[in-house]
Design a protein around this motif. Sequence first.
Motif, PDB file in Angstrom:
ATOM      1  N   GLN A  46       6.454  -3.492   2.005  1.00 16.38           N
ATOM      2  CA  GLN A  46       5.547  -3.787   3.111  1.00 16.38           C
ATOM      3  C   GLN A  46       4.819  -2.497   3.476  1.00 16.38           C
ATOM      4  OE1 GLN A  46       8.768  -4.736   5.513  1.00 16.38           O
ATOM      5  NE2 GLN A  46       9.141  -6.706   4.538  1.00 16.38           N
ATOM      6  N   THR A  47       3.499  -2.622   3.670  1.00 19.32           N
ATOM      7  CA  THR A  47       2.684  -1.452   3.981  1.00 19.32           C
ATOM      8  C   THR A  47       2.618  -1.234   5.486  1.00 19.32           C
ATOM      9  OG1 THR A  47       1.345  -1.937   2.046  1.00 19.32           O
ATOM     10  CG2 THR A  47       0.427  -0.413   3.609  1.00 19.32           C
ATOM     11  N   ASP A  48       2.708   0.041   5.879  1.00 15.84           N
ATOM     12  CA  ASP A  48       2.616   0.431   7.277  1.00 15.84           C
ATOM     13  C   ASP A  48       1.811   1.735   7.318  1.00 15.84           C
ATOM     14  OD1 ASP A  48       3.009   0.834   9.972  1.00 15.84           O
ATOM     15  OD2 ASP A  48       5.042   1.633   9.739  1.00 15.84           O
ATOM     16  N   ARG A  54       7.219   0.576   3.092  1.00 23.69           N
ATOM     17  CA  ARG A  54       8.629   0.323   3.392  1.00 23.69           C
ATOM     18  C   ARG A  54       9.163  -0.681   2.376  1.00 23.69           C
ATOM     19  NH1 ARG A  54      10.145   1.411   8.705  1.00 23.69           N
ATOM     20  NH2 ARG A  54      11.349  -0.495   8.845  1.00 23.69           N
TER      21      ARG A  54
END
Length: 185
Positions: free
Chosen positions: A92-94, A99
Amino acid sequence: MADPDIDDLSRRMDGALDALFKEFGGLRTGRASASLLDPITVEAYGQRMPLNQVGTVNVPEARLITVQVWDRGMVKAVEKAIRDGGLGLNPQTDGQNVRVPIPDLNQERRTELSKVASRYAEHARVAVRNVRRDGMDMLKRLEKNGDISQDEQKTWADEVQSMTDAHIKKIDEALAAKEKEIMQV
């Protein structure tokens, strides 16, 4: 009189052990490990690059890996590479961080990973035995050429065999530890 190069044989056997530990590091056990992402390469700047050359890989928690991508334009490529890496991970992109939560393993997957670990260990055993065979051939050749006596050849052969046995024992211990780690719920 020429002594056989036992140090070279030992170095080659140690190389087989090192390769085994590196392969074991890439096996997912349900716990996060930075080495889990080692086999992943990213399409970056027109070529394939290892993940650790486009970002910093960290393990902040037992079930989470983070990748701090250095170039903002590479975030999507890193995310895609991890997703397509065949490890069953869903990143998952943040922002510039990716992540990677590590999901729990089911029993079927644990058994499969245990078999893979056994296969890796068998490859390492074969590599060690091949080094032993090379050493024994070298000793026979030295004896045939008259460089060492028959008694010396027997003494050196016993040393090569004991070194082989020690390395095989280390491989078996590493496999037992890895299988225990994989099967731990």
